[in-house]
Design a protein around this motif. Structure first.
Motif: not given
Length: 160
Positions: A93-118
């Motif tokens: 559970y470690a990021w393989q890459l980095g990530g940056a917003a190139l401009g304003p970004v909207t997204a739906v964010e999910f908690d990984a632990t909760a989704v794995r449990a689901l």
């Protein structure tokens, strides 16, 4: 960086979400929350703990690779509708890459632990999520291979 909580967020045009069974998609979306990031914001860093993931609603995110002694190298840019992050699904559970917003970004964010449990509680949904993440990884691997062939292969080897 994050928006107010509201009704269950959606991400129109998301291959990841479209590939899930309707009932499972709704249960997953119940775990999502809308977020926003300003241009230039770092969403995650290579090597750090992958504890969440996103479906991009608007804007573009650059995935980058740390290169010692140099500036990070952008390896791919992700448009709206794309799944952002798969490292949350696989130990360690470690990021393989980095990530940056190139401009304003909207997204739906999910908690990984909760989704794995689901996904543990709902085997059909867990299978569908794993399949969609694997398809995303495979698609990006094919894209990376084509880009590498375009740069390093004989003329025309990246097509096809």
């Amino acid at each position: 960086m994050t928006g107010p909580a509201g009704p269950a967020p959606t991400a129109v045009g998301s291959r990841f979400l479209a590939g899930l069974p309707a009932a499972g998609r709704e249960r997953l979306l119940a775990h999502g929350r809308p977020v926003t990031f300003p241009a230039g914001a770092r969403l995650f860093e290579e090597g750090r703990r992958a504890d969440r993931f996103w479906v991009i609603r608007s804007g573009t995110v650059a995935l980058d690779l740390h290169v010692p002694g140099r500036r990070a190298m952008v390896v791919e840019t992700l448009p709206p509708g794309e799944l952002l992050g798969w490292s949350w699904l696989f130990p360690p559970y470690a990021w393989q890459l980095g990530g940056a917003a190139l401009g304003p970004v909207t997204a739906v964010e999910f908690d990984a632990t909760a989704v794995r449990a689901l996904c543990e509680r709902d085997a059909a949904l867990g299978h569908a999520v794993c399949r969609q993440v694997a398809e995303t990884i495979a698609r990006r691997l094919r894209s990376s291979r084509r880009r590498l062939l375009d740069v390093y292969g004989p003329y025309g080897s990246g097509a096809g």
